[in-house]
Every structure is written in C-alpha cells, then in structure tokens.
Design a protein around this motif. Structure first.
Motif, mmCIF file in Angstrom:
data_model
loop_
_atom_site.group_PDB
_atom_site.id
_atom_site.type_symbol
_atom_site.label_atom_id
_atom_site.label_comp_id
_atom_site.label_asym_id
_atom_site.label_seq_id
_atom_site.Cartn_x
_atom_site.Cartn_y
_atom_site.Cartn_z
ATOM 1 N N TRP A 156 -3.311 -8.463 -6.635
ATOM 2 C CA TRP A 156 -4.018 -8.111 -7.875
ATOM 3 C C TRP A 156 -5.461 -8.624 -7.832
ATOM 4 N N LYS A 157 -5.600 -9.872 -7.420
ATOM 5 C CA LYS A 157 -6.942 -10.496 -7.407
ATOM 6 C C LYS A 157 -7.895 -9.781 -6.460
ATOM 7 N N GLU A 158 -7.366 -9.439 -5.269
ATOM 8 C CA GLU A 158 -8.238 -8.806 -4.266
ATOM 9 C C GLU A 158 -8.436 -7.315 -4.518
ATOM 10 N N PHE A 159 -7.697 -6.776 -5.474
ATOM 11 C CA PHE A 159 -7.736 -5.316 -5.663
ATOM 12 C C PHE A 159 -9.149 -4.819 -5.975
ATOM 13 N N ASP A 160 -9.931 -5.689 -6.559
ATOM 14 C CA ASP A 160 -11.322 -5.383 -6.876
ATOM 15 C C ASP A 160 -12.113 -4.949 -5.627
ATOM 16 N N THR A 161 -11.640 -5.360 -4.449
ATOM 17 C CA THR A 161 -12.364 -5.071 -3.193
ATOM 18 C C THR A 161 -11.833 -3.813 -2.503
ATOM 19 N N LEU A 162 -10.991 -3.060 -3.211
ATOM 20 C CA LEU A 162 -10.346 -1.884 -2.599
ATOM 21 C C LEU A 162 -11.355 -0.985 -1.888
ATOM 22 N N ARG A 163 -11.079 -0.669 -0.640
ATOM 23 C CA ARG A 163 -11.866 0.257 0.192
ATOM 24 C C ARG A 163 -13.273 -0.256 0.524
ATOM 25 N N GLU A 164 -13.573 -1.486 0.086
ATOM 26 C CA GLU A 164 -14.879 -2.037 0.448
ATOM 27 C C GLU A 164 -14.806 -2.664 1.835
ATOM 28 N N PHE A 165 -15.945 -2.759 2.470
ATOM 29 C CA PHE A 165 -15.994 -3.407 3.778
ATOM 30 C C PHE A 165 -15.473 -4.841 3.654
ATOM 31 N N GLY A 166 -14.496 -5.197 4.475
ATOM 32 C CA GLY A 166 -13.908 -6.537 4.408
ATOM 33 C C GLY A 166 -12.879 -6.687 3.302
ATOM 34 N N GLY A 167 -12.705 -5.664 2.475
ATOM 35 C CA GLY A 167 -11.761 -5.749 1.354
ATOM 36 C C GLY A 167 -10.432 -5.081 1.669
ATOM 37 N N ARG A 170 -15.892 15.842 9.750
ATOM 38 C CA ARG A 170 -15.673 14.383 9.638
ATOM 39 C C ARG A 170 -15.653 13.720 11.021
ATOM 40 N N ALA A 171 -16.536 14.183 11.924
ATOM 41 C CA ALA A 171 -16.631 13.532 13.232
ATOM 42 C C ALA A 171 -17.518 12.301 13.093
ATOM 43 N N GLY A 172 -17.043 11.189 13.634
ATOM 44 C CA GLY A 172 -17.779 9.927 13.502
ATOM 45 C C GLY A 172 -17.126 9.043 12.451
ATOM 46 N N ILE A 173 -17.864 8.057 11.997
ATOM 47 C CA ILE A 173 -17.317 7.125 10.997
ATOM 48 C C ILE A 173 -17.279 7.819 9.639
ATOM 49 N N VAL A 174 -16.116 7.735 8.979
ATOM 50 C CA VAL A 174 -15.979 8.455 7.706
ATOM 51 C C VAL A 174 -16.159 7.549 6.499
ATOM 52 N N GLY A 175 -16.218 6.230 6.747
ATOM 53 C CA GLY A 175 -16.467 5.322 5.625
ATOM 54 C C GLY A 175 -15.205 4.707 5.070
ATOM 55 N N GLU A 176 -14.997 4.875 3.766
ATOM 56 C CA GLU A 176 -13.991 4.098 3.019
ATOM 57 C C GLU A 176 -12.544 4.382 3.430
ATOM 58 N N ASP A 177 -12.255 5.534 4.006
ATOM 59 C CA ASP A 177 -10.879 5.804 4.445
ATOM 60 C C ASP A 177 -10.475 4.937 5.641
ATOM 61 N N GLY A 178 -11.455 4.629 6.488
ATOM 62 C CA GLY A 178 -11.206 3.645 7.542
ATOM 63 C C GLY A 178 -10.413 4.101 8.749
ATOM 64 N N GLU A 179 -9.728 3.131 9.341
ATOM 65 C CA GLU A 179 -9.090 3.264 10.660
ATOM 66 C C GLU A 179 -8.326 4.559 10.892
ATOM 67 N N THR A 180 -7.538 4.946 9.890
ATOM 68 C CA THR A 180 -6.665 6.107 10.094
ATOM 69 C C THR A 180 -7.449 7.415 10.106
ATOM 70 N N HIS A 181 -8.647 7.392 9.582
ATOM 71 C CA HIS A 181 -9.376 8.649 9.378
ATOM 72 C C HIS A 181 -10.672 8.774 10.179
ATOM 73 N N GLY A 193 -14.904 0.926 4.915
ATOM 74 C CA GLY A 193 -16.026 0.386 4.140
ATOM 75 C C GLY A 193 -17.169 1.366 4.102
ATOM 76 N N ASN A 194 -18.153 1.029 3.353
ATOM 77 C CA ASN A 194 -19.362 1.820 3.294
ATOM 78 C C ASN A 194 -19.886 2.035 4.728
ATOM 79 N N THR A 195 -20.223 3.296 5.057
ATOM 80 C CA THR A 195 -20.544 3.630 6.452
ATOM 81 C C THR A 195 -21.643 2.737 7.014
ATOM 82 N N LYS A 196 -22.644 2.476 6.216
ATOM 83 C CA LYS A 196 -23.765 1.669 6.716
ATOM 84 C C LYS A 196 -23.303 0.248 7.061
ATOM 85 N N GLN A 197 -22.454 -0.305 6.193
ATOM 86 C CA GLN A 197 -21.963 -1.660 6.477
ATOM 87 C C GLN A 197 -21.087 -1.682 7.727
ATOM 88 N N VAL A 198 -20.275 -0.621 7.865
ATOM 89 C CA VAL A 198 -19.411 -0.554 9.054
ATOM 90 C C VAL A 198 -20.280 -0.452 10.306
#
Ligand SMILES: Cc1ncc(C[n+]2csc(CCOP(=O)(O)OP(=O)(O)O)c2C)c(N)n1
Ligand SMILES: CC(=O)[C@@H](O)[C@H](O)COP(=O)(O)O
Ligand SMILES: [Mg+2]
Length: 607
Positions: free
Chosen positions: A75-86, A404-415, A582-587
């Motif tokens: 619950w506490k970490e949910f605020d970081t959902l889909r964020e880089f490092g979250g 969607r070739a390359g880094i897609v951002g918030e969807d991450g590893e699977t996508h 995470g955000n593509t730029k941060q990744v």
C-alpha cells in the motif's frame, strides 16, 4: 459457507479504499485503470478464500492486479506505481512473494496453473495448495489458453479459474469465443433456463446435472457451460463479479470441488469511476489525468510514429487494392483502426492471436495479396515460428510492421521492444529496414508495398526524435544514406530512431562527425561500409535494440567477413539484461544512453 454480513461490510469498505487509492495513483502516474477497477471485488474475494502465500495466485497479463498489490503489503509503495525504481505495473516475484509469476503478455495463466498443479501433485501438497487463476475474456481468445485447457480437461488437476468477463479486450473482443461467452448467457431466456436447472441440480445431484447439461445441449445453445464442460472442466456461472457474498461462496465451493473449475464472473470494466464506465477502450491504459474531469494531464503535440504509419498505409491501400492487414487485438495502439474503418473487408483485428495473424497473412500473400502484419515488437515474439516456418520458408511478401520498437517506458520489462532485430536478422529471406522520421517512413512504406519478399520495418512508441539533417531519399534495397560527411575519424551509424539519437549526441561534441543513416540492417550497404572504412576508423552505432545480434553485431560480422581489422566499432545498443520500467528518459539515463552521456563517453574514447 455462511459468511457473516459484518465481514462483507468490512470487505466492501476495503474495496472502496482500494478503488480510491487506485484512482489517486493512476490519475497521477498513469496505468491500466479500467481493467483493475473492474477486478477489485474478484481480487478481494480471492484473498478471502485462498492464501497467496501458498496458493499460486496467477494473473493473466496481470494489468488488473493492482488490488492484489495493495492487499499484499504494498500500500505504502503503491504511490510509485510504474515509476522508475517503483512498483511494476504487472506481477513480479522479485517485488513480492505474493506475486507468483512475471506476466505482461497475455494468455499464459492457465498453462502456468497446469504446471503449478503438476508440481503441487508431485510434491504431495494437494491438500494444502491450489492454483487460482484470473483470466479476462479477451485473453481467452489466444491459442495458448486452449492448449492448456486441452490438457487440464483431461488430467483434471484441481484448479480454480476465475474468468473475469467484462465483454472487452482492449477494444471490442473479436470472434466466436467471445460471442459464446457473452451472447448466449446474456439472453433472458438462458438466464431463466439456467436458474431453473440450477435449482433442479442442487436438489437432485449428479445425475440431474447430467440431464440438465443434455437439455442445455438439446436446446442448441452453445453456452460457456457447454464449451468448458465438454472439455472436462466444471463451470459455475455466470456470477455477478461485483457481489462479494456470492463470489466468496462460489469460490469456496469451487475450491472444495478439488477439480478444475471455471468460475465465470461478469464485471464492469472501469467499475467505480463513472467517467470510465462505458468508455472501456479509452480507459484501458491511460497516462496521468485529472480525476474530476477525466481530462488527460498533458497531450503530446508531435505526431506519433503510429499515426504516420496509419496515414502512410491508408494512402497506399487506397492506391493498391491488394494491400491488406491484421492487428492482434491492438487496433487503436497500432493505428490499424483507421484502416479497418475505411476498408473493413481488408483490415482485420484477429484477437489476441499473433501466431494466427502471421500465418493467416502468409496465406493471403500466397494468394497474391500484400499483407501488412502490424504488431508491437514485443508481441511478435509470440509469432516467431510463424515468421520462420510459414512466411520466410515460403519467401512470401508479408510486411511485418513493428510498432513500439525500443524502450516503451512505464510498461517495462515485459513490453520493451528490444529483441526484434536480433531474432529476425537470423532468418533467411528476411529483409530489415527502419525509417527515421515522417518523410522516410512514407518512403519506407512505399518500398515495403512493392517489395516481393518478407520484410520488416520498426518504429518507436511516440514520436521520432526530430533532426535538421538532410531529407531522406527514396528507399532502395540495402541502400544507406550518408547524411553528414566530415573529415575526422568518427562515424556515427544510426538505425531507425537511432539516427535522431546520433544527431542529438553530435550536438554535445566539440568536433565534427560523419553521420550515416544505415536504413537497412539486412542486407547491409556493403559498398558504403567499405568506403566508410577507408575514411573513418572509429564507428559508433546508435539503435534502440539489443546489442547482441543487433545492428552493431551485423556491422562487426561484415567487418570480420571483409577482414577489415583497423576499424573500431562501439555499439550503443542495449546490454544483455532485461530493461526495467519507468519514464523513458529516466530508463535511458540509467542505461547511460542519453545523448549528453554518450557524448561524454565518445569524447573520452577518441582522446
Ligand atoms: C500476447 C499479447 N498480445 C497483446 C497484448 C496486449 N493486451 C494487453 S491486455 C489486452 C486485453 C486483455 O483483455 P482481457 O483479458 O479481457 O482483460 P481486461 O483488460 O478486459 O480486463 C491486450 C490485447 C498482450 N498483453 N499480450
Ligand atoms: C497490458 C498491455 O499489454 C497493453 O495494454 C499495453 O500496456 C499497451 O501499451 P501501449 O500503451 O504502448 O499501447
Ligand atoms: Mg476483458
């Protein structure tokens, strides 16, 4: 099981809190809103009846699993959902012991359930553990599901499958299976019939169940019950997927059966957020938005590569009636929806069925049509054998348009769309090329529409990186384009959107570099590369793809073949590891791939 009213009230409160938290965080971070809101009661009921510490909780795709995350200590970490490092937007065992498996690609859940059930049986744990699977009606359209049900119905491992039926995939679900799931059971006649036969069965037991089933069949209703029970899997439903009392009772009953059981629950996608209810497609996956109005927080002004693709294909399809195309359940995501509107007989959504999309397009090519098989890079992984066996072996002119070739951002590893060059380059008869901007995209599409063999082009999520490099010339097989020529030792080789990164990087340097747009990674422009080798001894490769087997590999293979040993090649493609969300730029920053970071590395290496 007689569940206390007070407990139901408590659980209803929990559902309310969960929905509030999901809405708060998704409106801030973006995410898969409507799927997850609709699955709230199902997940709360799952946790009431089963134990996610020991029972494998298997979520298909797992984009609907936010409530599960909230209920299992996040619950506490949910605020970081889909964020880089979250927190990840999908289930991820490295994030929590309550997440049984990584998911993101659809329709794997029942196979996972079968495997888990076999292990449970082998370990002698059948009295204490049972796999619980949640799968959506959209995911039920993929072939893997039926491979798993085929074995499950025969071997009859205890398993509870919750079919979360909201009558939506991302778009409207396609095909006979979804028709069976929804239309028959929706009719008042069927509901009435079901109610009566269920009372009858409850009163008179197993033989009555047999008679009821035969009656159902004799009425020539192909119902979900018939479909699954004929496969050897018990069926309970349809049940109201938002009614906690009946859900808990039914799940408890299903657990006690110690057989494979499908609990068919009807849910409303977006339930609890009025703006999203009834607007399922729009709210499936969203960026940040204003909770009160539902308006998107920011709109990108640049034209997306998907939009350019859609416009280019529409233009070509108007001129050439042999052009056809397919998407595997991503009509809006790929821009094929526009083509489906104008040419409903030539462009198809074939449901979540990448393998079928590829093979059926190959057959159209065999019949003289020109198919554009339009799939996200990551999802083409599902259709790999079909590309090799059904397309390239036959040398058929199917175009694989990889969004969607390359880094897609918030969807991450699977996508992440990172493997396509590596896995397609190895296939005989396959040609690979990529546009770098709007103009070159139209030219690449014109080339593709005329090319008589299998080929594939790739393009990024969102917009191309803009440059003020010279205009692209028409595409010609294997031909690259030298965009900037300098006398120094350094050559930048860009592929696709990598050209933009090469250009951006050059802006941070205090010396001039030549820039080559490779355009074709297979076949390579050998003549140009030979010439470049005489002029520049330090080559840097820019491409949004895996390093292993990617563009740099292709160039190194060429240099080795030619025995050109005095050129040093450094590839700025992705290292051999999965890339986080995470955000593509941060990744990209975490990978050291931002232009300013690259410029620093280059400056150091040419000193
Ligand atoms: C192999 C694969 N193809 C396509 C997708 C994209 N995708 C993600 S969710 C989804 C729709 C799933 O519909 P459903 O299972 O009914 O879940 P809902 O969102 O309606 O809850 C699709 C097509 C995917 N994840 N995996
Ligand atoms: C869950 C899933 O696989 C899709 O919803 C995916 O997240 C779509 O990605 P885009 O937002 O890039 O279309
Ligand atoms: Mg659905």
């Amino acid at each position: 099981m007689n569940i206390q009213l007070s407990r139901i009230k408590e659980l209803e409160e929990i559902c309310k809190d969960i929905r509030e938290e999901i809405l708060r965080v998704v409106s801030k971070n973006g995410g898969h809103l409507s799927s997850t809101l609709g699955a709230t009661e199902l997940i709360v009921a799952m946790h009431e009846v089963f134990d996610s510490k020991k029972d494998p909780f298997i979520f298909d795709v797992s984009h609907q699993s936010y409530a599960h995350k909230l209920l299992t200590g996040r619950w506490k970490e949910f605020d970081t959902l889909r964020e880089f490092g979250g927190l990840c937007g999908y289930t991820k065992p490295s994030e929590s012991e309550h997440d049984y498996f990584v998911a993101g690609h659809s329709s794997t859940s029942i196979s996972l359930g079968v495997g888990a059930a076999k292990a449970i049986a082998l370990k002698g744990e059948q009295d204490s553990r049972v796999p619980v699977v949640m799968i959506g009606d959209g995911a039920m359209t993929a072939g893997m599901v039926y491979e798993a049900l085929n074995e499950l119905g025969d071997r009859k491992y205890p398993m509870v499958i919750i079919l979360n039926d909201n009558e939506m995939s991302i778009s409207k679900p396609i095909g006979a299976v979804s028709r069976i799931l929804s239309s028959a059971m929706a009719s008042p006649f069927y509901q009435n019939f079901k109610r009566h036969t269920e009372n009858f069965v409850d009163n008179f037991g197993e033989s009555a169940r047999y008679i009821a089933k035969r009656m159902e069949e004799s009425l020539k209703l192909i119902t979900p019950g018939i479909l699954f029970e004929e496969m050897g899997i018990d069926y309970i439903g349809p049940v109201d997927g938002h009614n906690l009392t009946s859900l808990i009772e039914i799940l408890q009953k299903a657990k006690e059966l110690k057989k494979p059981v499908i609990v068919h629950a009807q849910t409303i996608k977006g339930k609890g957020y009025e703006i999203a209810e009834g607007q399922e497609e729009k709210w499936h996956g969203v960026g940040p938005f204003d909770l009160d109005s539902g308006n998107a927080a920011k709109k990108s002004s640049a034209k997306s590569a998907t939009q350019i693709y859609s416009e280019a294909l529409l233009h070509l399809a108007k001129q050439n009636e042999k052009i056809v195309g397919a998407t595997a359940a991503m009509p809006t995501g790929t821009g094929l929806d526009e083509l489906m509107k104008v040419f409903p007989d030539r462009f198809w959504d074939v449901a979540i069925a990448e393998q079928h999309a590829v093979t059926s397009m190959a057959a159209l090519a065999k019949e003289g049509f020109k198919p554009f098989c339009t799939i996200y890079s990551t999802f083409l992984q599902r259709g790999y054998d079909q590309v090799i066996h059904d397309t390239c072996l036959m040398n058929l002119p199917v175009v694989f348009a990889l969004d969607r070739a390359g880094i897609v951002g918030e969807d991450g590893e699977t996508h992440q769309g990172v493997f396509d060059i590596s896995f397609l380059r190895a296939i005989p008869n396959m040609t690979l090329f990529a546009p770098r901007d709007e103009k070159s995209f139209h030219q690449a599409m014109a080339f593709a529409s005329e090319y008589p063999y299998p080929c594939s082009l790739r393009y990024p999520r969102g917009a191309f990186t803009q440059t003020d490099l010279p205009d692209s010339l028409p595409f010609e097989l294997s031909k690259s384009q030298l965009l900037r020529s300098e006398s120094g030792d350094v050559l930048f080789i860009g592929y696709g959107n990598g050209v933009g990164r090469a250009y951006e990087t050059s802006k941070y340097l205090d010396f001039g570099v030549s820039i080559l747009d490779l355009r074709f990674v297979k076949p390579l422009d050998e003549e140009m590369l030979r010439e470049m080798a005489t002029k520049h001894k330090k080559w840097f490769v820019f491409s949004d793809s895996a390093k292993m087997g990617g563009v740099g590999s292709a160039i190194l293979e060429f240099l080795a073949k030619e025995k050109i040993l005095n050129v040093e090649v450094v590839s700025f493609e992705y290292e051999d590891r999965f890339i986080t969300h995470g955000n593509t730029k941060q990744v990209e920053e975490s990978l050291g791939l931002l232009p300013e970071q690259l410029a620093k590395k280059i400056t150091e290496s040419v000193k």
